[in-house]
Design an enzyme around this catalytic site. Structure first.
Site, mmCIF file in Angstrom:
data_model
loop_
_atom_site.group_PDB
_atom_site.id
_atom_site.type_symbol
_atom_site.label_atom_id
_atom_site.label_comp_id
_atom_site.label_asym_id
_atom_site.label_seq_id
_atom_site.Cartn_x
_atom_site.Cartn_y
_atom_site.Cartn_z
ATOM 1 N N HIS A 5 -13.548 -14.194 -27.083
ATOM 2 C CA HIS A 5 -13.693 -13.588 -25.495
ATOM 3 C C HIS A 5 -13.223 -12.091 -25.312
ATOM 4 O O HIS A 5 -12.552 -12.049 -24.280
ATOM 5 C CB HIS A 5 -13.292 -14.662 -25.231
ATOM 6 C CG HIS A 5 -11.495 -15.140 -25.412
ATOM 7 N ND1 HIS A 5 -10.691 -15.637 -26.644
ATOM 8 C CD2 HIS A 5 -10.817 -14.488 -24.789
ATOM 9 C CE1 HIS A 5 -9.636 -15.695 -26.438
ATOM 10 N NE2 HIS A 5 -9.228 -15.330 -24.955
HETATM 11 C C1 UD1 Z 1 -7.040 -14.555 -20.151
HETATM 12 C C2 UD1 Z 1 -6.437 -14.297 -20.700
HETATM 13 C C3 UD1 Z 1 -5.940 -14.465 -22.632
HETATM 14 C C4 UD1 Z 1 -6.537 -16.100 -22.723
HETATM 15 C C5 UD1 Z 1 -7.672 -16.333 -22.042
HETATM 16 C C6 UD1 Z 1 -8.287 -17.840 -22.332
HETATM 17 C C7 UD1 Z 1 -5.119 -12.443 -19.414
HETATM 18 C C8 UD1 Z 1 -5.214 -10.746 -19.027
HETATM 19 N N1 UD1 Z 1 -6.509 -12.291 -20.163
HETATM 20 O O1 UD1 Z 1 -8.855 -13.679 -20.713
HETATM 21 O O2 UD1 Z 1 -5.544 -14.101 -22.983
HETATM 22 O O3 UD1 Z 1 -6.356 -15.624 -24.355
HETATM 23 O O4 UD1 Z 1 -7.377 -15.857 -20.535
HETATM 24 O O5 UD1 Z 1 -9.292 -18.116 -22.092
HETATM 25 O O6 UD1 Z 1 -4.892 -12.693 -18.517
HETATM 26 N N2 UD1 Z 1 -14.076 -16.656 -15.773
HETATM 27 C C9 UD1 Z 1 -14.774 -17.255 -15.353
HETATM 28 N N3 UD1 Z 1 -14.799 -18.838 -14.698
HETATM 29 C C10 UD1 Z 1 -12.776 -19.205 -14.998
HETATM 30 C C11 UD1 Z 1 -12.617 -17.887 -15.313
HETATM 31 C C12 UD1 Z 1 -12.975 -16.812 -15.668
HETATM 32 O O7 UD1 Z 1 -16.497 -17.592 -14.843
HETATM 33 O O8 UD1 Z 1 -12.399 -20.139 -14.725
HETATM 34 C C13 UD1 Z 1 -15.399 -15.693 -15.862
HETATM 35 C C14 UD1 Z 1 -15.140 -14.684 -14.891
HETATM 36 O O9 UD1 Z 1 -16.473 -13.596 -15.013
HETATM 37 C C15 UD1 Z 1 -14.460 -13.191 -15.342
HETATM 38 C C16 UD1 Z 1 -13.989 -13.491 -17.066
HETATM 39 O O10 UD1 Z 1 -14.770 -14.888 -16.885
HETATM 40 O O11 UD1 Z 1 -13.905 -11.970 -14.827
HETATM 41 C C17 UD1 Z 1 -12.414 -13.282 -17.258
HETATM 42 O O12 UD1 Z 1 -11.843 -13.715 -17.110
HETATM 43 P P1 UD1 Z 1 -10.343 -13.631 -16.846
HETATM 44 O O13 UD1 Z 1 -8.982 -14.504 -16.227
HETATM 45 O O14 UD1 Z 1 -9.684 -11.916 -15.984
HETATM 46 O O15 UD1 Z 1 -9.885 -13.161 -18.791
HETATM 47 P P2 UD1 Z 1 -10.436 -14.590 -19.451
HETATM 48 O O16 UD1 Z 1 -10.984 -13.345 -20.542
HETATM 49 O O17 UD1 Z 1 -10.624 -15.892 -19.822
#
Ligand code: UD1
Length: 372
Positions: A214
């Site tokens: 991811h």
């Molecule tokens: C975050 C952490 C990363 C961790 C990862 C584990 C940061 C910078 N990154 O990354 O270190 O390894 O979590 O999962 O904080 N989304 C959903 N549902 C959710 C959450 C996210 O659909 O419940 C999707 C959304 O499109 C979002 C994308 O995932 O834009 C990324 O989510 P985000 O929280 O920005 O970062 P992660 O890639 O999950």
């Protein structure tokens, strides 16, 4: 003596298994301190959040800030705006943060400006790759933390090299491994997980590879993502691959039109799975391929070979002592490492110091000595 409050922050999936044992360990001090649990809402999907709270026995958060997704700046700023009134209301003696996600740095910044001591669990890890958002979060959180709890000895040297006084560092061990050891006996059998999603259950124990990825550096660039998936398709011709897909990754695969590439009988795609499902999937795997930090540690604790699809790691002990091999994203390197595991069983490794299930107890004892 007045009872004190420590605000404990979680936000994203990898925070939950780190915080669970700490909240539990605070029970030993329940006459002196109450943990006040804040969930920033960085992760909000049922399968990225709720199942972890249930499976890990984490109490309902005292408050959910509901920030959700956004750009890094939006997410960080929103967390800060919503976290500040919580500190004004609760007036804690300290704020405890874990790991390196945006919630970690956002809440730390708010606390330090209010002169509230920050306790950082999993301090001092460094990948030396400043393109990783987590590396920036780690460096900055450590600089403003009052007490720094480390998981491996190399972390203390990293902190000293950045000018942090070693008196502020406490080598406590790995709370993520506390959770793993406490929950291993409840791990859900991999066949039950496959069944739950109506997937092929002819796969044998120890005869599949488990894949997660991811990281933005792997999934946001269509060329790299396609190349990684092609490597996985090639591997799947030798051993079935189980692939629980993070929402970010699923979005990218769909946008880039790559779903068809991985639509084969030997790649079993799942939604993100809960903690106990993941433990079960890891412990019965032949190998794990991942770009996650947590999985590098968990596979070392379980003695399962780990192929890390990154150019570096902030957790060097998993390579030096554990089962981890850093291969990056080049197809030949991935193939060579996976082939070796298929042929020889791969690295067996040993358990690092203080990855013994008692890290949270050591942390809470240190907090008692220094803050209560
Ligand atoms: C975050 C952490 C990363 C961790 C990862 C584990 C940061 C910078 N990154 O990354 O270190 O390894 O979590 O999962 O904080 N989304 C959903 N549902 C959710 C959450 C996210 O659909 O419940 C999707 C959304 O499109 C979002 C994308 O995932 O834009 C990324 O989510 P985000 O929280 O920005 O970062 P992660 O890639 O999950």
């Amino acid at each position: 003596m007045d009872k004190k409050t420590i605000v404990c922050v979680v936000g994203a999936r990898p925070n939950f298994m780190k915080m669970a044992p700490i909240i539990k360990a605070f029970e030993a001090l329940k006459d002196q301190v109450t943990p006040y649990l804040v969930h920033t809402g960085q992760h909000y999907d049922q399968d990225m959040k709720a199942s972890f709270f249930q499976q890990l026995g984490i109490p309902e958060p005292d408050i959910d800030l509901g920030v959700g997704s956004g750009s890094h700046s939006e997410q960080t700023a929103n967390i800060m705006l919503r976290f500040e009134p919580v500190l004004d209301k609760v007036k804690p003696c300290a704020v405890l943060v874990v790991g390196d996600v945006n919630s970690t740095i956002a809440c730390s910044l708010v606390a330090v400006k209010k002169q509230i001591p920050i306790l950082h669990v999993e301090a001092g890890l460094r990948s030396r790759d400043r393109e990783m958002p987590e590396e920036i979060n780690r460096i900055l959180t450590d600089q403003i933390s009052d007490r720094l709890f480390t998981t491996e000895r190399s972390a203390e040297q990293n902190l000293i090299d950045e000018g942090i006084d070693s008196n502020r560092v406490c080598f406590a061990g790995n709370v993520m491994i506390d959770s793993l050891l406490a929950n291993l006996e409840h791990a859900i059998l991999f066949t039950d997980t496959l069944n739950a999603y109506q997937k092929d259950t002819t796969i044998q124990q120890g005869n599949y590879a488990l894949l997660t990825m991811h990281r933005p550096s792997n999934v946001d660039d269509p060329v790299i993502l396609k190349s990684l998936l092609q490597s996985i398709v090639a591997l799947s011709q030798k051993i079935p691959v189980i692939f629980p897909i993070h929402p970010r990754t699923r979005n990218r695969i769909e946008q880039d039109g790559l779903l068809e590439l991985i639509t084969t009988d030997s790649i079993i795609c799942l939604p993100p799975v809960g903690y106990l499902q993941m433990l079960g999937l890891m412990k019965s795997a032949k190998m794990v391929l991942t770009d996650s930090g947590g999985l590098q540690e968990e596979t070392t604790a379980l003695g399962i070979p780990c192929v890390t699809l990154r150019e570096n790691t902030e957790r060097p002990i998993t390579v030096e002592q554990g089962t981890n091999t850093i291969v990056g994203t080049e197809p030949e390197k991935i193939k060579a490492c996976a082939d070796e595991i298929l042929a020889t069983g791969g690295k067996s490794g040993r358990i690092p110091e203080y990855w013994d299930g008692n890290a949270a107890t050591r942390i809470v004892e240190d907090i008692k000595k220094n803050y209560l």
